[in-house]
Write a protein that holds these residues in place. Structure first.
Motif, PDB file in Angstrom:
ATOM      1  N   LEU A  47      -1.937 -13.849 -32.319  1.00 22.03           N
ATOM      2  CA  LEU A  47      -1.884 -15.237 -31.853  1.00 22.03           C
ATOM      3  C   LEU A  47      -2.582 -16.205 -32.807  1.00 22.03           C
ATOM      4  N   HIS A  48      -3.256 -15.680 -33.829  1.00 24.55           N
ATOM      5  CA  HIS A  48      -4.037 -16.506 -34.762  1.00 24.55           C
ATOM      6  C   HIS A  48      -5.113 -17.289 -34.018  1.00 24.55           C
ATOM      7  N   THR A  49      -5.765 -16.614 -33.084  1.00 19.90           N
ATOM      8  CA  THR A  49      -6.869 -17.200 -32.349  1.00 19.90           C
ATOM      9  C   THR A  49      -8.094 -16.320 -32.551  1.00 19.90           C
ATOM     10  N   GLU A  50      -9.281 -16.849 -32.269  1.00 19.79           N
ATOM     11  CA  GLU A  50     -10.495 -16.102 -32.601  1.00 19.79           C
ATOM     12  C   GLU A  50     -10.725 -14.922 -31.673  1.00 19.79           C
ATOM     13  N   LYS A  51     -10.541 -15.125 -30.365  1.00 15.13           N
ATOM     14  CA  LYS A  51     -10.838 -14.073 -29.404  1.00 15.13           C
ATOM     15  C   LYS A  51      -9.843 -14.104 -28.243  1.00 15.13           C
ATOM     16  N   THR A  52      -9.655 -12.942 -27.626  1.00 20.29           N
ATOM     17  CA  THR A  52      -8.950 -12.848 -26.352  1.00 20.29           C
ATOM     18  C   THR A  52      -9.755 -11.930 -25.439  1.00 20.29           C
ATOM     19  N   ALA A  53      -9.515 -12.057 -24.147  1.00 26.21           N
ATOM     20  CA  ALA A  53     -10.117 -11.166 -23.158  1.00 26.21           C
ATOM     21  C   ALA A  53      -8.994 -10.578 -22.311  1.00 26.21           C
ATOM     22  N   CYS A  54      -8.953  -9.266 -22.194  1.00 26.82           N
ATOM     23  CA  CYS A  54      -7.910  -8.603 -21.421  1.00 26.82           C
ATOM     24  C   CYS A  54      -8.352  -8.449 -19.972  1.00 26.82           C
ATOM     25  N   THR A 206       1.736  -3.815 -19.820  1.00 31.74           N
ATOM     26  CA  THR A 206       0.684  -2.823 -19.626  1.00 31.74           C
ATOM     27  C   THR A 206       0.764  -2.292 -18.194  1.00 31.74           C
ATOM     28  N   GLY A 207       1.927  -2.411 -17.583  1.00 30.60           N
ATOM     29  CA  GLY A 207       2.117  -2.078 -16.176  1.00 30.60           C
ATOM     30  C   GLY A 207       1.760  -3.290 -15.351  1.00 30.60           C
ATOM     31  N   GLY A 208       0.480  -3.452 -15.068  1.00 30.07           N
ATOM     32  CA  GLY A 208      -0.065  -4.714 -14.601  1.00 30.07           C
ATOM     33  C   GLY A 208      -1.085  -5.102 -15.651  1.00 30.07           C
ATOM     34  N   GLY A 209      -1.343  -6.346 -15.820  1.00 35.00           N
ATOM     35  CA  GLY A 209      -2.328  -6.731 -16.812  1.00 35.00           C
ATOM     36  C   GLY A 209      -2.046  -8.101 -17.374  1.00 35.00           C
ATOM     37  N   GLY A 210      -3.032  -8.634 -18.068  1.00 38.80           N
ATOM     38  CA  GLY A 210      -2.893  -9.944 -18.682  1.00 38.80           C
ATOM     39  C   GLY A 210      -3.993 -10.167 -19.684  1.00 38.80           C
ATOM     40  N   ALA A 211      -4.041 -11.371 -20.212  1.00 34.86           N
ATOM     41  CA  ALA A 211      -5.069 -11.725 -21.187  1.00 34.86           C
ATOM     42  C   ALA A 211      -5.284 -13.226 -21.135  1.00 34.86           C
ATOM     43  N   VAL A 212      -6.421 -13.639 -21.670  1.00 40.10           N
ATOM     44  CA  VAL A 212      -6.744 -15.062 -21.721  1.00 40.10           C
ATOM     45  C   VAL A 212      -7.393 -15.368 -23.055  1.00 40.10           C
ATOM     46  N   THR A 213      -7.102 -16.541 -23.590  1.00 42.24           N
ATOM     47  CA  THR A 213      -7.768 -17.030 -24.778  1.00 42.24           C
ATOM     48  C   THR A 213      -8.215 -18.454 -24.511  1.00 42.24           C
ATOM     49  N   ALA A 214      -8.965 -19.017 -25.427  1.00 41.94           N
ATOM     50  CA  ALA A 214      -9.454 -20.386 -25.281  1.00 41.94           C
ATOM     51  C   ALA A 214      -9.704 -20.978 -26.651  1.00 41.94           C
ATOM     52  N   ARG A 215      -9.606 -22.300 -26.719  1.00 41.85           N
ATOM     53  CA  ARG A 215      -9.835 -22.983 -27.985  1.00 41.85           C
ATOM     54  C   ARG A 215     -11.267 -22.760 -28.472  1.00 41.85           C
ATOM     55  N   ASP A 216     -12.203 -22.709 -27.531  1.00 44.79           N
ATOM     56  CA  ASP A 216     -13.603 -22.433 -27.817  1.00 44.79           C
ATOM     57  C   ASP A 216     -13.862 -20.954 -27.536  1.00 44.79           C
ATOM     58  N   ALA A 217     -14.160 -20.186 -28.561  1.00 44.77           N
ATOM     59  CA  ALA A 217     -14.341 -18.742 -28.399  1.00 44.77           C
ATOM     60  C   ALA A 217     -15.457 -18.404 -27.424  1.00 44.77           C
ATOM     61  N   ALA A 218     -16.435 -19.283 -27.283  1.00 42.15           N
ATOM     62  CA  ALA A 218     -17.521 -19.033 -26.337  1.00 42.15           C
ATOM     63  C   ALA A 218     -17.005 -19.001 -24.898  1.00 42.15           C
ATOM     64  N   ARG A 219     -15.935 -19.735 -24.639  1.00 45.13           N
ATOM     65  CA  ARG A 219     -15.345 -19.725 -23.287  1.00 45.13           C
ATOM     66  C   ARG A 219     -14.713 -18.360 -23.008  1.00 45.13           C
ATOM     67  N   VAL A 220     -14.140 -17.735 -24.041  1.00 47.34           N
ATOM     68  CA  VAL A 220     -13.559 -16.394 -23.874  1.00 47.34           C
ATOM     69  C   VAL A 220     -14.658 -15.392 -23.543  1.00 47.34           C
ATOM     70  N   ASP A 221     -15.790 -15.511 -24.222  1.00 48.73           N
ATOM     71  CA  ASP A 221     -16.916 -14.623 -23.918  1.00 48.73           C
ATOM     72  C   ASP A 221     -17.361 -14.780 -22.471  1.00 48.73           C
ATOM     73  N   HIS A 222     -17.418 -16.008 -21.998  1.00 54.79           N
ATOM     74  CA  HIS A 222     -17.835 -16.250 -20.610  1.00 54.79           C
ATOM     75  C   HIS A 222     -16.816 -15.679 -19.638  1.00 54.79           C
ATOM     76  N   ILE A 223     -15.537 -15.848 -19.945  1.00 51.71           N
ATOM     77  CA  ILE A 223     -14.489 -15.314 -19.077  1.00 51.71           C
ATOM     78  C   ILE A 223     -14.557 -13.791 -19.026  1.00 51.71           C
ATOM     79  N   LYS A 224     -14.792 -13.156 -20.174  1.00 47.65           N
ATOM     80  CA  LYS A 224     -14.929 -11.698 -20.192  1.00 47.65           C
ATOM     81  C   LYS A 224     -16.112 -11.264 -19.320  1.00 47.65           C
ATOM     82  N   TYR A 225     -17.190 -12.006 -19.414  1.00 48.45           N
ATOM     83  CA  TYR A 225     -18.385 -11.757 -18.597  1.00 48.45           C
ATOM     84  C   TYR A 225     -18.057 -11.872 -17.107  1.00 48.45           C
ATOM     85  N   LEU A 226     -17.341 -12.926 -16.737  1.00 53.16           N
ATOM     86  CA  LEU A 226     -16.965 -13.106 -15.337  1.00 53.16           C
ATOM     87  C   LEU A 226     -16.040 -11.989 -14.857  1.00 53.16           C
TER      88      LEU A 226
END
Length: 392
Positions: A47-54, A206-226
């Motif tokens: 996706l040419h983005t810094e981070k994703t969270a599955c 992935t059967g069931g599953g998804g992912a999320v990204t954000a313009r601010d990579a710190a938001r992805v870290d927070h989402i992964k934490y949540l």
């Protein structure tokens, strides 16, 4: 009788079994394991983005995006009426209020209607937009069937009115702009947040599953934490926020790593099949294949046949049922969300195109495992049924 041609089914041609067996052999089957990290890294690279969270689903990706965006009870979120209900349900999870904005001819949110609602129905003060006293906090723009919304106009409007933009790219993995301000940018990487789905009927699964990204990579870290129950101390299980059990499992991720390896080929086939359908339905007077937005390279997830309702008067249920009898799997686009029981009474704004297309669009077989013969038989059978109905 000829084999049944389903609407959209998963395709496992690569290393799926090898990677899943490897995860089983390692004993990492739950919400920890190397395949989750690998999928996140490779998806971010694609996706040419810094981070994703599955995460567990596209719905959970959308919900976590709303949580991180600060959507609170009583806030307003602008949403589309012509999409799968999962795009809007997370608004209710936050006890926020959806307001339905009409679509344009791409089935995606109409920027002119969006602009009109903000200008004519709302008040903008103190760097915030208010509708009847409620803070309009965000908007959810869905790239329907892989067709990209007009993101240049939508992002300009969002910036003017300080709205968080959540891109529902659950149907649009691989769709990207080829012209304009966002040339080279993929669906889900333009707004503040981007949500993806790997459900069984998507381009990859992935059967069931998804992912999320954000313009601010710190938001992805927070989402992964949540998504991992917001655990702050792994020894004493200390939690500083309300978290969610939304993390993807390693078994799902193993499947996803293999599927992502096949994505370029799947996208190639999707486009090829779309071109074949275009040729087969050319000059067919009872229906036409809907185009994708100019200046984009769509993933061509679903193919949409626009039925001429001045000539074919049967209900979509009758059409779908008859096609199923003849071995062709199809589906209606969706009934409008604002007509569903949980959303009756919610505010709508100038709904014109959404109800028009809701009565006319038939989705036709689009699996990546189709053959040229399958496509030809599907098209000929659909034309046959619609012709018979038009002559009744």
């Amino acid at each position: 009788m000829s084999k049944f041609i389903p609407l959209s089914v998963p395709n496992f041609e690569g290393n799926e079994r090898k990677y899943v067996d490897d995860a089983l052999d390692q004993g990492w089957v739950s919400t920890g394991g190397a395949y989750i990290n690998t999928l996140e890294e490779r998806l971010a690279e694609f996706l040419h983005t810094e981070k994703t969270a599955c995460v567990q689903s596209g719905t959970s990706a959308l919900h976590l995006s709303l949580v991180d965006a600060g959507v609170q009870p009583g806030d307003v979120v602008l949403v589309p009426p012509l999409t799968f209900i999962a795009a809007v349900n997370p608004v209710k999870y936050q006890f926020a209020t959806p307001v339905f904005i009409d679509c344009d001819d791409s089935f995606c949110m109409d920027p002119e209607k969006l602009k009109g609602f903000c200008e004519q129905e709302c008040i903008f003060t103190d760097d915030a937009l208010y509708f009847k006293g409620q803070h309009v906090k965000a908007l959810v723009v869905v790239h329907v069937f892989g067709n990209l919304a007009d993101m240049e106009k939508i992002m300009d409007i969002a910036a003017k009115y300080k709205l968080k933009v959540i891109e529902d790219a659950t149907e649009a993995l691989g769709s990207k702009f080829t012209e304009g301000k966002y040339k080279g940018k993929y669906a889900g990487t333009i707004g503040d947040y981007g949500a993806y789905s790997f459900n069984g009927n998507k381009v990859i699964t992935t059967g069931g599953g998804g992912a999320v990204t954000a313009r601010d990579a710190a938001r992805v870290d927070h989402i992964k934490y949540l998504s991992t129950q917001a655990k702050d101390d792994p020894h004493y299980y200390i939690h500083h926020e309300v978290g969610y059990n939304y993390r993807m499992t390693n078994l799902q991720a193993a499947l996803g790593v293999a599927q992502l390896e096949e994505l370029p080929e799947f996208l190639r086939r999707k486009k090829k099949f779309y071109e074949e359908y275009l040729a087969l339905f050319r000059n067919f007077e009872l229906g036409s294949i809907m185009p994708f937005r100019e200046g984009t390279d769509s993933n061509h997830w679903f193919y949409s046949l626009n039925i001429d309702r001045t000539k074919v008067h049967q209900t979509m249920r009758e059409i779908i049922t008859e096609l199923e009898k003849r071995g062709i799997g199809t589906r209606a686009i969706w009934d409008l969300i604002n007509k569903q029981i949980p959303y009756q009474g919610e505010v709508t704004y100038r709904l014109e195109k959404a109800p028009f297309y809701a009565e006319r669009i038939l989705n036709i077989p689009c699996s990546t495992s189709l053959t040229d013969e399958d496509i030809k038989r599907a098209a000929e059978t659909i034309k046959e049924v619609l012709t018979e109905f038009a002559n009744k």
